[in-house]
Design an enzyme around this catalytic site. Structure first.
Site, PDB file in Angstrom:
ATOM      1  N   GLU A  96      54.175 -21.849  -6.030  1.00  0.00           N
ATOM      2  CA  GLU A  96      53.066 -20.915  -6.279  1.00  0.00           C
ATOM      3  C   GLU A  96      51.726 -21.546  -5.906  1.00  0.00           C
ATOM      4  O   GLU A  96      50.839 -20.879  -5.385  1.00  0.00           O
ATOM      5  CB  GLU A  96      53.087 -20.469  -7.753  1.00  0.00           C
ATOM      6  N   GLU A 127      62.815 -19.853 -11.266  1.00  0.00           N
ATOM      7  CA  GLU A 127      62.526 -19.510 -12.664  1.00  0.00           C
ATOM      8  C   GLU A 127      63.630 -18.699 -13.322  1.00  0.00           C
ATOM      9  O   GLU A 127      63.915 -18.862 -14.506  1.00  0.00           O
ATOM     10  CB  GLU A 127      61.196 -18.740 -12.749  1.00  0.00           C
TER      11      GLU A 127
HETATM   12  C1  3H9 Z   1      57.828 -22.687 -13.458  1.00  0.00           C
HETATM   13  O1  3H9 Z   1      57.447 -23.350 -12.537  1.00  0.00           O
HETATM   14  C2  3H9 Z   1      57.051 -21.536 -14.036  1.00  0.00           C
HETATM   15  C3  3H9 Z   1      55.909 -21.084 -13.178  1.00  0.00           C
HETATM   16  O2  3H9 Z   1      56.290 -20.026 -12.368  1.00  0.00           O
HETATM   17  C4  3H9 Z   1      54.781 -20.546 -13.999  1.00  0.00           C
HETATM   18  C5  3H9 Z   1      54.066 -21.470 -14.903  1.00  0.00           C
HETATM   19  C6  3H9 Z   1      52.865 -20.838 -15.542  1.00  0.00           C
HETATM   20  N1  3H9 Z   1      59.895 -30.008 -15.943  1.00  0.00           N
HETATM   21  O3  3H9 Z   1      67.374 -32.655 -12.110  1.00  0.00           O
HETATM   22  P1  3H9 Z   1      67.095 -34.121 -12.058  1.00  0.00           P
HETATM   23  C7  3H9 Z   1      63.252 -33.805 -15.158  1.00  0.00           C
HETATM   24  S1  3H9 Z   1      59.295 -23.010 -14.231  1.00  0.00           S
HETATM   25  C8  3H9 Z   1      60.167 -31.068 -16.707  1.00  0.00           C
HETATM   26  O4  3H9 Z   1      68.056 -35.034 -12.695  1.00  0.00           O
HETATM   27  P2  3H9 Z   1      67.419 -34.056  -9.211  1.00  0.00           P
HETATM   28  C9  3H9 Z   1      64.719 -33.736 -15.545  1.00  0.00           C
HETATM   29  O5  3H9 Z   1      64.881 -33.271 -16.853  1.00  0.00           O
HETATM   30  C10 3H9 Z   1      59.917 -24.451 -13.419  1.00  0.00           C
HETATM   31  N2  3H9 Z   1      61.113 -31.997 -16.374  1.00  0.00           N
HETATM   32  O6  3H9 Z   1      66.807 -34.598 -10.567  1.00  0.00           O
HETATM   33  C11 3H9 Z   1      65.146 -35.177 -15.367  1.00  0.00           C
HETATM   34  O7  3H9 Z   1      64.726 -35.891 -16.505  1.00  0.00           O
HETATM   35  P3  3H9 Z   1      65.612 -37.086 -17.091  1.00  0.00           P
HETATM   36  C12 3H9 Z   1      60.508 -24.117 -12.113  1.00  0.00           C
HETATM   37  C13 3H9 Z   1      61.776 -31.804 -15.242  1.00  0.00           C
HETATM   38  O8  3H9 Z   1      66.837 -34.891  -8.151  1.00  0.00           O
HETATM   39  C14 3H9 Z   1      64.311 -35.638 -14.174  1.00  0.00           C
HETATM   40  O9  3H9 Z   1      63.209 -34.735 -14.086  1.00  0.00           O
HETATM   41  N3  3H9 Z   1      61.141 -25.302 -11.562  1.00  0.00           N
HETATM   42  C15 3H9 Z   1      61.528 -30.721 -14.413  1.00  0.00           C
HETATM   43  O10 3H9 Z   1      68.885 -33.899  -9.314  1.00  0.00           O
HETATM   44  C16 3H9 Z   1      65.070 -35.603 -12.869  1.00  0.00           C
HETATM   45  O11 3H9 Z   1      65.653 -34.309 -12.708  1.00  0.00           O
HETATM   46  C17 3H9 Z   1      62.413 -25.615 -11.840  1.00  0.00           C
HETATM   47  O12 3H9 Z   1      63.112 -24.907 -12.522  1.00  0.00           O
HETATM   48  C18 3H9 Z   1      60.543 -29.778 -14.796  1.00  0.00           C
HETATM   49  N4  3H9 Z   1      60.238 -28.711 -14.038  1.00  0.00           N
HETATM   50  O13 3H9 Z   1      66.835 -32.573  -9.063  1.00  0.00           O
HETATM   51  C19 3H9 Z   1      62.921 -26.879 -11.224  1.00  0.00           C
HETATM   52  N5  3H9 Z   1      62.358 -30.789 -13.345  1.00  0.00           N
HETATM   53  O14 3H9 Z   1      65.670 -38.090 -15.979  1.00  0.00           O
HETATM   54  C20 3H9 Z   1      63.785 -27.627 -12.195  1.00  0.00           C
HETATM   55  C21 3H9 Z   1      63.080 -31.905 -13.509  1.00  0.00           C
HETATM   56  O15 3H9 Z   1      64.850 -37.523 -18.297  1.00  0.00           O
HETATM   57  N6  3H9 Z   1      64.229 -28.890 -11.657  1.00  0.00           N
HETATM   58  N7  3H9 Z   1      62.748 -32.524 -14.647  1.00  0.00           N
HETATM   59  O16 3H9 Z   1      66.957 -36.476 -17.410  1.00  0.00           O
HETATM   60  C22 3H9 Z   1      65.246 -28.993 -10.792  1.00  0.00           C
HETATM   61  O17 3H9 Z   1      65.820 -28.030 -10.343  1.00  0.00           O
HETATM   62  C23 3H9 Z   1      65.679 -30.378 -10.402  1.00  0.00           C
HETATM   63  O18 3H9 Z   1      65.245 -31.257 -11.400  1.00  0.00           O
HETATM   64  C24 3H9 Z   1      65.143 -30.864  -9.037  1.00  0.00           C
HETATM   65  C25 3H9 Z   1      65.479 -32.357  -8.876  1.00  0.00           C
HETATM   66  C26 3H9 Z   1      65.814 -30.057  -7.924  1.00  0.00           C
HETATM   67  C27 3H9 Z   1      63.656 -30.699  -8.948  1.00  0.00           C
END
Ligand code: 3H9
Length: 693
Positions: free
Chosen positions: A99, A119
């Protein structure tokens, strides 16, 4: 902020994924404002340090009071800037991260980038303009597909649909700065995405397009609130001026983010990541390298497992006892790939590449070079022991030896070898090339690095691996068993298969226990029970009659040729009625609430025993298993999470009540459930646990 001539470069640096936490938002606002005011700056590049551009909002901040500035405020500030703004993205620009890029005038990407709005997977919709701006940039249909699936698209597709302006080979920031200088030199017109109209205009006169999409989504979303909200938000993008649309999006987002569904889905997001952590692993332990796999058995499971490896680019040797069985297996694999190609899910070239990674062999010798060998032969101890005896003699010294089993004792299999440390279980779910769950069964002697290797391989082949201990049925099937028993018991007490299935579907399962038995084959459980010397009253009578389910056209239901739709069968109802009579069980009206609780609470009770015995490390692991392997509705967060939410004392009391009503001792509340309920405790607080919910 750095400077390269007249170009300012703002670098977001918040490892590991540059989540947009408060400090990041504040830092961006400050730096963009500075760069906008600085007369020497002619263009601004925004990029991320480390492995990815911003992967979205910081999910751990949801549900807590938001510290300003909000993301929308930052985005509004970026949109006001009159100098060229360029987002230079790599890794996974997702959600709020994407975004932010939509607020910039231009987007450039590194080749391997995957861009998306995930999301929906967290039970929310994009809340900082995604549903309003993406349709203006890439069109309504593409946006709906991205927002409703939550799946990211690769950079080259993003280029094709206009989401990115250029793909930068080589150094991304240098390339982005060069792009910025070109924009300045060419005096390219600066257009904000919010001002584009061309791609949404045609939809204004076609509101029916939305109604169609909404109806389709409603059918598929099975109780989920976010998909319908997403449709409504995109509809607002088409029907409302941009600022009103943004307001509508915000309202929908705020409602969802504060709701129970998203809370449960966020819990599962973190539970999945927690499951990757094995409590007693020595620090710094490295998994073994796996560059080649072998799978013994080319049946349904073996074929699916082999495809999972090939799909991840790992060469795999598939071993069968004879050419005919091998050919059958390869034909099925080939057919599966062709179906994906026909559906447009896979390019022919990619299917060919994957297929070429599969080699067939009819001698166990062919497993000798594999770093991991997965045995997927019949679910019979003696056959498995034979295979492991042979493997022990020929597999290379540090090969990981895995048995794909749903019930059997992995320690007994390991003991047949002289290297029990290298042995563990991998319980794949059918179809193995599709299902995400992988139970990894840790044997008594499994070496830590062998376990770590299996976990790493599991993730590499796209699974969600969860470690479980040795017991009959491990976590998932062990909990399924009391559910099936109760489902049968409900039939004997007065319900019909359709009543039980309807209640399960209404709760959120994709299908009820009897439709599931018919799909999986009633004969599967029948054979297992025969081996164990136990018997189910109704299912086994049906199996005795050759009614195995869908594959024979009759089971708990009737299936017409070529159809998977269950039709009620009066003959089955008669069999059930007669069984109740024979056993002297009075039939009564059973309401939906009792059906659901009788199906679910015994599972929770078994889950409590599993936790108590240390078969699962944490309650959240059990939840991950049920969500990814058994169709538990994700918006209810898994059985243990659900139990914590309805209250353990309630679960305990209802189990005790049903134990009395049905005279069924197996429903007696387990010691752990009883103890936690008495302490006003929760499963979440039992054992290591981290959650943002
Ligand atoms: C949003 O954006 C809403 C908006 O539209 C509006 C806002 C107003 N936050 O998955 P991994 C942590 S909603 C906090 O193992 P990978 C995860 O818990 C969001 N923490 O790595 C982990 O911690 P730990 C939309 C996060 O390389 C560490 O990072 N975005 C977040 O296999 C490593 O993660 C998503 O839904 C986060 N957003 O995959 C994306 N993301 O090491 C969600 C990750 O302590 N994330 N962590 O266990 C993912 O899909 C995957 O983490 C990603 C990396 C593909 C990025």
């Amino acid at each position: 902020m750095q400077h390269d001539g007249a170009v300012a470069v703002i670098v977001v640096d918040n490892p590991p994924v540059n989540a947009l936490k408060h400090e990041v938002r504040a830092g961006m606002l400050e730096n963009f404002t500075k760069a906008a005011e600085d007369k020497s700056v002619e263009a601004i590049v925004l990029t991320g340090a480390g492995r990815t551009f911003m992967a979205g909002a910081d999910i751990t901040e949801f549900g807590k009071p938001m510290k300003p500035p909000g993301l929308s405020e930052v985005i509004a500030a970026i949109e006001k800037i009159q100098k060229p703004t360029i987002a230079a993205v790599h890794g996974t620009p997702l959600g709020g991260g994407l975004e932010v890029t939509l607020a910039c005038h231009f987007r450039v990407a590194a080749p391997g980038t995957r861009l998306g709005l995930p999301e929906i997977k967290l039970g929310i919709i994009p809340g900082a303009g995604g549903t309003q701006l993406l349709p203006r940039l890439v069109g309504v249909e593409k946006s709906l597909a991205m927002i409703l699936s939550g799946d990211p698209i690769p950079a080259k597709d993003a280029l094709a649909v206009g989401l990115v302006d250029e793909i930068i080979e080589g150094d991304l920031v240098k390339g982005a700065v060069a792009f910025a200088k070109k924009v300045i030199a060419e005096k390219r017109p600066l257009k904000h995405v919010r001002d584009l109209d061309e791609k949404i205009a045609p939809f204004r006169s076609h509101p029916d397009k939305f109604n169609e999409a909404a109806a389709n989504v409603a059918k598929k979303s099975r109780g989920l609130e976010a998909p319908l909200a997403a449709i409504e938000a995109v509809r607002a993008a088409v029907t409302m001026p941009v600022d009103d649309g943004l307001k509508r999006e915000r309202e929908l987002f705020v409602k969802l983010v504060g709701g129970e569904q998203s809370k449960a889905q966020r819990y599962i997001f973190f539970a999945e990541r927690e499951a990757a952590k094995i409590p007693d692993m020595p620090a710094g332990l490295r998994p073994r390298e796996v560059t080649r796999a072998a799978v013994i058995g080319a049946g349904t499971m073996g074929g699916g497992i082999s495809m999972s490896f090939a799909n991840a680019g790992i060469p795999v040797t598939v071993i069968e006892t004879n050419e005919e069985a091998l050919k059958r297996g390869f034909d099925t694999i080939q057919k599966n790939y062709q179906i994906s190609v026909q559906r447009g899910a896979l390019k022919q070239e990619e299917a060919d590449k994957r297929f070429s990674l599969l080699k067939g062999a009819t001698s166990m010798e062919a497993a000798k070079d594999a770093d991991i060998v997965i045995e997927a032969v019949f679910e019979e101890m003696e056959i498995k022991k034979q295979v492991f005896g042979a493997l022990d003699k020929l597999a290379k010294p540090r090969a990981v030896l895995a048995t794909n089993t749903s019930y059997l004792n992995v320690d007994q299999i390991a003991q047949i070898t002289k290297r029990p440390k290298e042995v563990l279980g991998t319980h794949f779910f059918s179809p193995a090339n599709v299902m995400k769950l992988l139970e990894i069964v840790r044997g008594k002697e499994t070496a830590p690095d062998v376990l770590a290797t299996a976990m790493a391989v599991g993730r590499k082949i796209g699974k969600v691996p969860v470690v479980v201990g040795v017991c009959h049925g491990f976590v998932g099937n062990r909990m399924l068993s009391p559910r099936q028993n109760q489902a049968e018991r409900l039939l004997l007490e007065g319900a019909l298969p359709r009543d039980v299935d309807a209640a399960a579907v209404e709760f959120g399962f994709p299908m009820g226990p009897f439709a599931m038995s018919d799909l999986a084959g009633i004969d599967v459980g029948w054979r297992i029970r025969k081996a164990l010397g136990t018997r189910n009253e109704i299912a086994d009578q049906l199996a005795d009659m050759g009614r195995y389910g869908q594959k024979t056209g009759r089971g708990f239901y009737i299936y017409e040729k070529g159809s998977r739709s269950p039709i009620n069968d009066p003959e089955v109802e008669e069999i059930i009625g007669a069984a109740s009579k024979r056993l002297g069980i009075p039939r009564r009206q059973i309401d939906k609430k009792e059906i659901v609780e009788r199906l679910i609470f015994p599972m929770i009770n078994e889950g409590a025993k599993i936790l108590d015995e240390g078969i699962a490390y944490r309650a959240s692991d059990i939840d991950v298993i049920w969500v990814y392997g058994y169709g538990w509705p994700i918006w209810r967060g898994g059985p243990m999470y659900y139990a914590d939410h309805v209250g353990l004392a309630y679960v305990r009391d209802q189990l005790a009540h049903y134990a009395k009503v049905s005279g069924n001792k197996s429903l007696d509340p387990s010691p752990l459930l009883t103890r936690l309920a008495a302490e006003n405790g929760s499963f979440a607080s039992f054992g290591a646990k981290k959650s943002a919910a």
